[in-house]
Design a protein around this motif. Structure first.
Motif, mmCIF file in Angstrom:
data_model
loop_
_atom_site.group_PDB
_atom_site.id
_atom_site.type_symbol
_atom_site.label_atom_id
_atom_site.label_comp_id
_atom_site.label_asym_id
_atom_site.label_seq_id
_atom_site.Cartn_x
_atom_site.Cartn_y
_atom_site.Cartn_z
ATOM 1 N N GLY A 46 49.536 18.224 34.032
ATOM 2 C CA GLY A 46 50.354 17.413 34.924
ATOM 3 C C GLY A 46 51.224 18.203 35.877
ATOM 4 O O GLY A 46 52.254 17.697 36.330
ATOM 5 N N TYR A 47 50.808 19.419 36.248
ATOM 6 C CA TYR A 47 51.663 20.196 37.153
ATOM 7 C C TYR A 47 51.775 19.553 38.531
ATOM 8 O O TYR A 47 52.807 19.681 39.199
ATOM 9 N N GLN A 48 50.751 18.836 38.979
ATOM 10 C CA GLN A 48 50.849 18.201 40.293
ATOM 11 C C GLN A 48 51.911 17.109 40.276
ATOM 12 O O GLN A 48 52.696 16.975 41.221
ATOM 13 N N GLU A 49 51.951 16.327 39.210
ATOM 14 C CA GLU A 49 52.978 15.293 39.086
ATOM 15 C C GLU A 49 54.368 15.916 38.978
ATOM 16 O O GLU A 49 55.337 15.392 39.531
ATOM 17 N N THR A 50 54.460 17.042 38.276
ATOM 18 C CA THR A 50 55.749 17.740 38.167
ATOM 19 C C THR A 50 56.229 18.194 39.535
ATOM 20 O O THR A 50 57.380 17.963 39.922
ATOM 21 N N LEU A 51 55.368 18.835 40.283
ATOM 22 C CA LEU A 51 55.759 19.363 41.589
ATOM 23 C C LEU A 51 56.206 18.272 42.543
ATOM 24 O O LEU A 51 57.102 18.482 43.366
ATOM 25 N N GLY A 69 47.104 25.670 37.604
ATOM 26 C CA GLY A 69 46.255 25.590 38.785
ATOM 27 C C GLY A 69 44.785 25.385 38.495
ATOM 28 O O GLY A 69 43.973 25.360 39.423
ATOM 29 N N ASN A 70 44.423 25.227 37.214
ATOM 30 C CA ASN A 70 43.011 25.125 36.843
ATOM 31 C C ASN A 70 42.300 23.956 37.514
ATOM 32 O O ASN A 70 41.115 24.060 37.856
ATOM 33 N N THR A 71 43.014 22.837 37.693
ATOM 34 C CA THR A 71 42.366 21.648 38.265
ATOM 35 C C THR A 71 42.715 21.456 39.736
ATOM 36 O O THR A 71 42.389 20.411 40.314
ATOM 37 N N GLY A 72 43.352 22.447 40.343
ATOM 38 C CA GLY A 72 43.649 22.375 41.758
ATOM 39 C C GLY A 72 44.607 21.263 42.120
ATOM 40 O O GLY A 72 45.424 20.835 41.303
ATOM 41 N N ILE A 73 44.509 20.798 43.362
ATOM 42 C CA ILE A 73 45.330 19.689 43.868
ATOM 43 C C ILE A 73 44.392 18.627 44.402
ATOM 44 O O ILE A 73 43.457 18.918 45.143
ATOM 45 N N ASN A 74 44.633 17.371 44.018
ATOM 46 C CA ASN A 74 43.834 16.273 44.551
ATOM 47 C C ASN A 74 44.712 15.363 45.401
ATOM 48 O O ASN A 74 45.912 15.613 45.563
ATOM 49 N N PRO A 93 48.168 32.154 37.334
ATOM 50 C CA PRO A 93 47.579 31.129 38.196
ATOM 51 C C PRO A 93 46.065 31.237 38.219
ATOM 52 O O PRO A 93 45.499 32.329 38.211
ATOM 53 N N SER A 94 45.399 30.080 38.233
ATOM 54 C CA SER A 94 43.942 30.079 38.290
ATOM 55 C C SER A 94 43.466 30.625 39.630
ATOM 56 O O SER A 94 43.967 30.209 40.678
ATOM 57 N N PRO A 95 42.497 31.526 39.627
ATOM 58 C CA PRO A 95 41.994 32.063 40.903
ATOM 59 C C PRO A 95 41.204 31.031 41.699
ATOM 60 O O PRO A 95 41.063 31.151 42.910
ATOM 61 N N ARG A 96 40.695 30.009 41.012
ATOM 62 C CA ARG A 96 39.955 28.952 41.719
ATOM 63 C C ARG A 96 39.985 27.684 40.857
ATOM 64 O O ARG A 96 39.906 27.744 39.626
ATOM 65 N N PRO A 97 40.117 26.518 41.489
ATOM 66 C CA PRO A 97 40.109 25.262 40.725
ATOM 67 C C PRO A 97 38.703 24.899 40.280
ATOM 68 O O PRO A 97 37.716 25.277 40.931
ATOM 69 N N SER A 102 39.361 18.087 42.678
ATOM 70 C CA SER A 102 40.197 18.992 43.465
ATOM 71 C C SER A 102 39.794 18.997 44.941
ATOM 72 O O SER A 102 38.610 18.985 45.279
ATOM 73 N N ARG A 103 40.792 19.053 45.794
ATOM 74 C CA ARG A 103 40.565 19.137 47.232
ATOM 75 C C ARG A 103 41.017 20.476 47.803
ATOM 76 O O ARG A 103 40.571 20.880 48.878
ATOM 77 N N ARG A 104 41.898 21.183 47.093
ATOM 78 C CA ARG A 104 42.385 22.481 47.545
ATOM 79 C C ARG A 104 43.068 23.173 46.376
ATOM 80 O O ARG A 104 43.421 22.539 45.380
ATOM 81 N N ALA A 105 43.276 24.467 46.503
ATOM 82 C CA ALA A 105 43.891 25.252 45.445
ATOM 83 C C ALA A 105 45.403 25.036 45.434
ATOM 84 O O ALA A 105 46.026 24.776 46.475
ATOM 85 N N LEU A 106 45.997 25.161 44.254
ATOM 86 C CA LEU A 106 47.433 24.968 44.118
ATOM 87 C C LEU A 106 48.207 25.965 44.978
ATOM 88 O O LEU A 106 49.172 25.597 45.663
ATOM 89 N N GLY A 107 47.807 27.230 44.950
ATOM 90 C CA GLY A 107 48.500 28.232 45.750
ATOM 91 C C GLY A 107 48.500 27.903 47.225
ATOM 92 O O GLY A 107 49.502 28.100 47.928
#
Length: 386
Positions: A46-51, A69-74, A93-97, A102-107
């Motif tokens: 749930g890092y996307q919800e946290t952010l 970052g494993n599941t990227g950002i949707n 941090p995950s190097p790639r989702p 996922s639509r893009r990487a967290l970084g």
């Protein structure tokens, strides 16, 4: 609680705490510097919800889970229109989702939104430090900023505002009223005061046939009554509840009119203040999706989602006399006996300190939305009988 950025490249970074301790790492997201209150979140997911949770406004969030970052950002799981954290601290941090959603990487998302972060930090050691010393101001410095003398960076951090005394709810609130339509047949109308509301909360209400009128944090009682509500809701939000005098006065007017009331998180603290209780800052707060809370009415233990650094100072046992009749503590955290819920016995009002919308988190507390529906149903029946 501000940040400055430049372009992102792989650069050194430094996390600096106000007590002088530092943690070295690499730039993650935008390059530059940020300051805020350092806090840790224990959620494994749930890092996307946290952010995107507005309650994290003004905070540098440390993720205790090592892989982020494993599941990227949707485009579906965001809880608001943007990332609200002041800074972000992760270990690996995950190097790639790898998620199909996922639509893009967290970084990349952090960089696009200007959020300064740091990776490669020993977050276990950092979390232990914050547990022992308490949440404190911190800064993340990367790129050229990281090369400045440490003493100078510590001074920058110590000049940042403290969370105690900070009024932040109006900074994250909507600036205009909007309506979330009921799903299916409409049963009730609720006026929801946005103190930093998460998008899943109106959704949970709408799922129960409630039309939700989301109002700014500056709303007056006339604004509330204009929606012709069957009930009033106060949301979660950032900052010190001791600064929210305007919202407390609004809530007192709601209670005087005996409008059914439900509050969560910041809303729970404001109900406490409206009833005459004090609030105080916790040492390091509750943040994550695995906090055990007991419902004293049923004796059941719920695993709940939390994000708060302040709490209500109310008597844990018995009933208390308030300007609105009797009230009691309804829920308590089993980790540290912190008040997690309030219930009024002579006016239709209750609140909890945690997040029953569970985005992200367990669904144990979903029944609280049903309890609000029951409260509005009972109130409507009483008014018709009168």
């Amino acid at each position: 609680m501000t940040s400055t950025i430049t372009s992102t490249i792989t650069q050194d970074a430094l996390l600096v705490l106000e007590d002088g301790r530092t943690f070295a790492g690499e730039a993650y997201g935008a390059v530059g510097h940020c300051v805020g209150e350092a806090v840790f979140s224990t959620g494994m997911t749930g890092y996307q919800e946290t952010l995107t949770d507005p309650s994290y406004h003004g905070q540098v969030v440390v993720q205790t889970a090592p892989h982020i970052g494993n599941t990227g950002i949707n485009d579906e799981d965001g809880e608001s229109r943007r990332i609200w954290v002041s800074g972000y601290v992760v270990r690996d941090p995950s190097p790639r989702p790898s998620s199909w959603r996922s639509r893009r990487a967290l970084g990349d998302e952090l960089e696009a939104q200007g959020v300064v972060g740091i990776s490669g930090v020993d977050t276990r050691a950092l979390t232990r430090h914050l547990r022992e010393r308490g949440a404190m101001r911190a800064g993340v410095f990367s790129g050229p900023d990281a090369a400045r003398p440490v003493e100078e960076l510590v001074n920058v951090v110590r000049m940042a505002p403290k969370m105690a005394g900070s009024a932040l709810a109006e900074e994250v609130s909507t600036d205009h009223e909007y309506v979330v339509q009921a799903l299916g047949d409409k049963r009730f109308t609720v006026a929801a005061i946005d103190l930093g509301i998460k998008s899943m909360t109106p959704t949970r209400l709408a799922e129960r046939g409630i039309e939700v009128h989301v109002l700014p944090a500056t709303a007056t009682i006339d604004d509330v009554l204009a929606a012709q509500p069957d009930g009033v809701f106060f949301s979660n939000g950032p900052g010190d509840p001791a600064t929210a005098d305007t919202q407390v006065e609004l809530l007192r007017e709601v209670l005087q009119r005996r409008l059914p009331f439900f509050g969560i998180c910041f809303g729970n603290q404001l109900l406490g203040r409206a009833l005459g209780f004090g609030t105080y800052k916790l040492g390091y707060g509750h943040r994550g999706i695995n906090q055990p809370v007991i419902d004293r009415a049923t004796g059941k233990v719920e695993i709940t989602a939390h994000n708060h650094g302040f709490a209500v100072d109310a008597p844990r046992e018995g009933e208390a006399s308030t300007p609105f009749g009797r009230a009691r503590v309804s829920h308590v955290c089993l980790n540290d006996d912190v008040v997690e819920g309030l219930e009024c016995l002579d006016v239709p009002a209750f609140s909890v300190q945690y997040h029953p919308e569970a985005a992200a988190g367990p669904h144990d507390a979903g029944y609280l939305f049903d309890r609000f529906v029951e409260l509005m149903s009972s109130s409507a029946t009483t008014r018709k009988g009168a």
